[in-house]
Design an enzyme around this catalytic site. Structure first.
Site, PDB file in Angstrom:
ATOM      1  N   LYS A  14       0.837  -1.194   0.000  1.00 55.12           N
ATOM      2  CA  LYS A  14       0.000   0.000   0.000  1.00 55.12           C
ATOM      3  C   LYS A  14       0.878   1.252   0.000  1.00 55.12           C
ATOM      4  O   LYS A  14       1.876   1.339   0.729  1.00 55.12           O
ATOM      5  CB  LYS A  14      -0.901   0.016   1.238  1.00 55.12           C
ATOM      6  CG  LYS A  14      -1.959  -1.063   1.243  1.00 55.12           C
ATOM      7  CD  LYS A  14      -3.038  -0.826   0.200  1.00 55.12           C
ATOM      8  CE  LYS A  14      -4.174  -1.833   0.335  1.00 55.12           C
ATOM      9  NZ  LYS A  14      -5.262  -1.567  -0.638  1.00 55.12           N
ATOM     10  N   LYS A 116     -13.433  -7.574  -8.856  1.00 54.77           N
ATOM     11  CA  LYS A 116     -13.942  -8.145  -7.613  1.00 54.77           C
ATOM     12  C   LYS A 116     -15.358  -8.646  -7.892  1.00 54.77           C
ATOM     13  O   LYS A 116     -16.290  -7.845  -7.984  1.00 54.77           O
ATOM     14  CB  LYS A 116     -13.945  -7.086  -6.507  1.00 54.77           C
ATOM     15  CG  LYS A 116     -12.549  -6.626  -6.123  1.00 54.77           C
ATOM     16  CD  LYS A 116     -12.586  -5.495  -5.111  1.00 54.77           C
ATOM     17  CE  LYS A 116     -11.178  -5.138  -4.658  1.00 54.77           C
ATOM     18  NZ  LYS A 116     -11.151  -3.932  -3.797  1.00 54.77           N
TER      19      LYS A 116
END
Length: 209
Positions: A14, A116
């Protein structure tokens, strides 16, 4: 290093919550800690403006990243398109919650689409998006929304149906405090074996309510 020891050949880091200089240092430290065979992805979750994102792409170009995910806010298709071809591939994730895959592809806004299934309306829609992406020369990657075992296993099937798919973000079961059922598709040595029983996972979910 622990993830690599567990058999994972692809890592996601991240970025965007700290200064760009600190992000570069973290990514360089990860690259230095693992072999060149390990793929590294960076995910900014839409944290930057266009100027910072351009600086990030320039800074990351020497770090051998697989791609930079969602550097700009979800609705900035033109900004993402402008970042492509500068040395780091661009992936879209949150954008697909605001526009269809077809719109993102028509805008030439991505090198990779992060799909997703449970956010896109289910496995069939995710697979259709993956097929459209491939036709457009864009790579699909399947991930979860940190789903429980039934939806997570459905995402495993979507990924398995895509020939030559890149490493996918499906090892998310451990992020749950509790699951709905035993995992019919656990991660072993960094890989998942696709269940071969009827339905999503044979009889594994018969008692799920």
């Amino acid at each position: 290093a622990d993830a690599v020891a567990d058999g994972f050949g692809c890592l996601k880091v991240k970025v965007g919550a700290r200064s760009l200089e600190r992000d570069v240092a973290r990514l360089r430290a990860v690259r230095d800690a693992v072999s060149e065979d390990v793929s590294i992805r960076a995910d900014a979750n839409g944290a930057w403006d266009r100027e910072t994102a351009a600086d990030a792409v320039e800074a990351f170009a020497s770090l051998d990243l697989a791609y930079l995910e969602q550097p700009l806010p979800a609705d900035d298709l033109a900004g993402h398109a402008a970042l492509r071809g500068r040395g780091v591939d661009v992936a879209l994730d949150e954008t697909l919650a605001t526009v269809s895959a077809a719109v993102a592809l028509d805008a030439d806004a991505a090198d990779i689409l992060i799909l997703k299934p449970m956010a896109l309306g289910g496995p069939a829609r995710a697979f259709r998006a993956a097929t459209a992406a491939r036709r457009a020369g864009v790579d699909p990657v399947v991930t979860t929304t940190v789903d429980a075992a039934p939806a997570r296993t459905a995402a495993v099937h979507v990924a398995a149906a895509i020939p030559g798919v890149r490493p996918c973000g499906l090892a998310t079961g451990a992020a749950l405090a509790a699951d709905l059922a035993p995992d019919p598709a656990p991660v072993t040595d960094g890989a998942i074996t696709v269940p071969e029983g009827p339905g999503v996972a044979g009889a594994a979910f018969d008692d799920v309510v």
